[in-house]
Design a protein around this motif. Sequence first.
Motif, PDB file in Angstrom:
ATOM      1  N   ALA A  54       0.837  -1.211   0.000  1.00 46.22           N
ATOM      2  CA  ALA A  54       0.000   0.000   0.000  1.00 46.22           C
ATOM      3  C   ALA A  54       0.869   1.258   0.000  1.00 46.22           C
ATOM      4  N   PHE A  55       2.012   1.172   0.676  1.00 42.41           N
ATOM      5  CA  PHE A  55       2.944   2.304   0.683  1.00 42.41           C
ATOM      6  C   PHE A  55       3.472   2.589  -0.726  1.00 42.41           C
ATOM      7  N   VAL A  56       3.787   1.514  -1.479  1.00 43.76           N
ATOM      8  CA  VAL A  56       4.260   1.713  -2.854  1.00 43.76           C
ATOM      9  C   VAL A  56       3.173   2.364  -3.703  1.00 43.76           C
ATOM     10  N   LEU A  57       1.938   1.890  -3.585  1.00 47.49           N
ATOM     11  CA  LEU A  57       0.828   2.463  -4.355  1.00 47.49           C
ATOM     12  C   LEU A  57       0.640   3.942  -4.013  1.00 47.49           C
ATOM     13  N   ARG A  58       0.748   4.255  -2.730  1.00 47.91           N
ATOM     14  CA  ARG A  58       0.641   5.674  -2.320  1.00 47.91           C
ATOM     15  C   ARG A  58       1.789   6.498  -2.885  1.00 47.91           C
ATOM     16  N   ALA A  59       3.005   5.941  -2.804  1.00 48.08           N
ATOM     17  CA  ALA A  59       4.188   6.669  -3.271  1.00 48.08           C
ATOM     18  C   ALA A  59       4.103   6.958  -4.762  1.00 48.08           C
ATOM     19  N   VAL A  60       3.509   6.039  -5.516  1.00 43.47           N
ATOM     20  CA  VAL A  60       3.332   6.268  -6.956  1.00 43.47           C
ATOM     21  C   VAL A  60       2.224   7.275  -7.203  1.00 43.47           C
ATOM     22  N   ALA A  61       1.094   7.094  -6.538  1.00 48.07           N
ATOM     23  CA  ALA A  61      -0.108   7.891  -6.819  1.00 48.07           C
ATOM     24  C   ALA A  61       0.039   9.357  -6.428  1.00 48.07           C
ATOM     25  N   LYS A  62       0.902   9.655  -5.491  1.00 47.91           N
ATOM     26  CA  LYS A  62       0.934  11.016  -4.937  1.00 47.91           C
ATOM     27  C   LYS A  62       1.445  12.060  -5.926  1.00 47.91           C
ATOM     28  N   HIS A  63       2.221  11.635  -6.930  1.00 47.03           N
ATOM     29  CA  HIS A  63       2.949  12.602  -7.741  1.00 47.03           C
ATOM     30  C   HIS A  63       2.081  13.338  -8.759  1.00 47.03           C
ATOM     31  N   SER A  64       1.151  12.652  -9.390  1.00 46.02           N
ATOM     32  CA  SER A  64       0.378  13.299 -10.469  1.00 46.02           C
ATOM     33  C   SER A  64      -0.900  12.519 -10.729  1.00 46.02           C
ATOM     34  N   PRO A  65      -1.888  13.157 -11.361  1.00 45.29           N
ATOM     35  CA  PRO A  65      -3.113  12.442 -11.740  1.00 45.29           C
ATOM     36  C   PRO A  65      -2.834  11.246 -12.656  1.00 45.29           C
ATOM     37  N   GLY A  66      -1.854  11.407 -13.557  1.00 45.84           N
ATOM     38  CA  GLY A  66      -1.524  10.321 -14.475  1.00 45.84           C
ATOM     39  C   GLY A  66      -1.025   9.082 -13.755  1.00 45.84           C
ATOM     40  N   LEU A  67      -0.151   9.283 -12.783  1.00 48.62           N
ATOM     41  CA  LEU A  67       0.377   8.155 -12.016  1.00 48.62           C
ATOM     42  C   LEU A  67      -0.696   7.553 -11.112  1.00 48.62           C
ATOM     43  N   ALA A  68      -1.553   8.400 -10.565  1.00 44.24           N
ATOM     44  CA  ALA A  68      -2.662   7.892  -9.755  1.00 44.24           C
ATOM     45  C   ALA A  68      -3.608   7.059 -10.621  1.00 44.24           C
ATOM     46  N   GLN A  69      -3.820   7.511 -11.854  1.00 43.59           N
ATOM     47  CA  GLN A  69      -4.674   6.765 -12.779  1.00 43.59           C
ATOM     48  C   GLN A  69      -4.066   5.396 -13.105  1.00 43.59           C
ATOM     49  N   ALA A  70      -2.747   5.332 -13.148  1.00 46.38           N
ATOM     50  CA  ALA A  70      -2.080   4.050 -13.375  1.00 46.38           C
ATOM     51  C   ALA A  70      -2.375   3.068 -12.245  1.00 46.38           C
ATOM     52  N   ASN A 130      -8.155  14.806  -8.570  1.00 44.82           N
ATOM     53  CA  ASN A 130      -9.252  15.385  -9.362  1.00 44.82           C
ATOM     54  C   ASN A 130     -10.555  14.633  -9.112  1.00 44.82           C
ATOM     55  N   GLU A 131     -11.613  15.156  -9.703  1.00 45.59           N
ATOM     56  CA  GLU A 131     -12.952  14.599  -9.487  1.00 45.59           C
ATOM     57  C   GLU A 131     -13.058  13.149  -9.967  1.00 45.59           C
ATOM     58  N   GLN A 132     -12.478  12.856 -11.132  1.00 46.89           N
ATOM     59  CA  GLN A 132     -12.613  11.517 -11.705  1.00 46.89           C
ATOM     60  C   GLN A 132     -11.952  10.460 -10.811  1.00 46.89           C
ATOM     61  N   LEU A 133     -10.762  10.777 -10.312  1.00 44.95           N
ATOM     62  CA  LEU A 133     -10.066   9.828  -9.439  1.00 44.95           C
ATOM     63  C   LEU A 133     -10.799   9.660  -8.110  1.00 44.95           C
ATOM     64  N   ALA A 134     -11.316  10.770  -7.581  1.00 48.42           N
ATOM     65  CA  ALA A 134     -12.098  10.682  -6.335  1.00 48.42           C
ATOM     66  C   ALA A 134     -13.353   9.841  -6.553  1.00 48.42           C
ATOM     67  N   GLN A 135     -13.968  10.006  -7.730  1.00 56.58           N
ATOM     68  CA  GLN A 135     -15.168   9.227  -8.048  1.00 56.58           C
ATOM     69  C   GLN A 135     -14.853   7.733  -8.113  1.00 56.58           C
ATOM     70  N   SER A 136     -13.673   7.400  -8.627  1.00 52.27           N
ATOM     71  CA  SER A 136     -13.291   5.980  -8.698  1.00 52.27           C
ATOM     72  C   SER A 136     -13.117   5.393  -7.294  1.00 52.27           C
ATOM     73  N   VAL A 137     -12.627   6.203  -6.373  1.00 50.69           N
ATOM     74  CA  VAL A 137     -12.505   5.758  -4.978  1.00 50.69           C
ATOM     75  C   VAL A 137     -13.880   5.554  -4.349  1.00 50.69           C
ATOM     76  N   VAL A 138     -14.795   6.476  -4.634  1.00 48.52           N
ATOM     77  CA  VAL A 138     -16.156   6.376  -4.104  1.00 48.52           C
ATOM     78  C   VAL A 138     -16.859   5.143  -4.670  1.00 48.52           C
ATOM     79  N   GLU A 139     -16.737   4.942  -5.983  1.00 49.78           N
ATOM     80  CA  GLU A 139     -17.427   3.822  -6.633  1.00 49.78           C
ATOM     81  C   GLU A 139     -16.910   2.470  -6.164  1.00 49.78           C
ATOM     82  N   ALA A 140     -15.692   2.445  -5.654  1.00 48.85           N
ATOM     83  CA  ALA A 140     -15.139   1.197  -5.126  1.00 48.85           C
ATOM     84  C   ALA A 140     -15.662   0.887  -3.725  1.00 48.85           C
TER      85      ALA A 140
END
Length: 507
Positions: free
Chosen positions: A104-120, A156-166
Amino acid sequence: MTQRQVLQVFEQYQRSRLQFVQTVADLATRPQNIDSLQHAGVMSLLRPLLLDAVPTIQQTAALALGRLANHSDDLAEAVVRGDILPQLVYSLASHNRFYKKAAAFVLRAVAKHSPGLAQAVVACGGVDALVLSLEEFDPGVKEAAAWALGYIARHNEQLAQSVVEAGAVPLLLLCLQEPEMALKRISASALSDIAKHTPELAHTVVDSGAIAHLAQMILNPDAKLKRHVLSALSQISKHSVGLAELVVEAEVFPAMLACLRDPDQYVKKNVSTLMREVVKHTPELAQFIVNCGGMAAVVDYLGDCIGNVRLPGIMMLGYVAAHTENLAMAVIVAKGVPQLALCLSEEHEDHMKAAAAWAIGQIGRHTPEHARVVGTANLLPALLQLYLDTNSSEDLQVKCKKALKNVLQKCTHLPALEPLLYEAPSNILKHVVCQFSKVLPHDSKARRLFVTSGGLKKMQEIEAEPGSALQEYIIAINNCYPEEIVRYYSPGYSEILLERAEKYQPE
């Protein structure tokens, strides 16, 4: 080779692998080592160790990858390019709690940098795996998962929505109620990151029952928890009147005002941010905060701190004053104007000065009485100086110009206006002269003072374009005096008198 020798070889190999990942993980904690590790190709060496048969090696390899990815977006992108994320996501469902935290730490470390990396992270199923981890028994795993989900949602809204939908929101709310303080903090932070984007996402958080649980934690002694709780309530309140009213109905005021005296600067800032987000919506909500004693509390807090911490408090005063003249008077009564004057003079950042200038303009724009308070605080020359300063940012100049115009159009206190006659450019000067042209015809004492102070002389020196509004105002002022007085103070009249004196022949 005997069986014993074979076992020794395997043990040595295992120790070497463990020593390698531990060393890399340790080196990755120090920024000066990162480039060397990257150039040595350590990413490709760590990847197969994520599938190592020894759990300790797996966990330490994941920890090392997380530390590397956390350092920069380039290294985070290297993790994505190396197809490491699917491996981590798959492992989240089956490995022990130590590995799950590291993954989970790796996923956070990747996601924190940009929307593109979070989308990955989202694209490889990371969000669903992290949401499942919120149901783990171990609070450390829940904390790591909530942290990663917050970093994904904040972009952004789209990434937050993906968290909500999960299905993350109800589970984050359950985590908020756990006894572990660190888990409470991260859960509140994640809810804030979800709620901040749109009214719909904020409603999702509210519909889960979050406001009542957040409201109970406002006076918790833990400063970091209070920061996140207040931030979440602010992000909910900012979107609409209805959401702000729901926060107010949770009876967070006036108890919350005690947090303005908290020793933690960010707690103070977040309380005033919440108040700002509430009062901006309607006069009724602003009046409610005033009635709770919020105005005096914010003015006191502005006096106790300096720097960016002041910004939401400054804006809160401006929003309250903007609604009605009675609310603007409440700001005045609470000694808000002298405090804003201090902010204008003490702060060095242009955006802070711009906020103070805007708030001053909102106070002074209502009636002559409001404008007089601003004028007697000697704020008009200060605003003019900032407007004329070539080092001021464009936004600061615009805010000062607007504030000057708002106050000048209502100000009838001539002593406050007179200094501007000598310094103001024509676009500001016309508003100053206009006010003199309104007041002088009806005030004989003011007319006398205008002459003795040099105001009438200055008026004759102004070069106004023929037919302009400025020229009309000057003519209106001149019409308040006998013609010979106006002539006496006109430029060149002393030379005319001297010339007449030279030509004069005594009898």
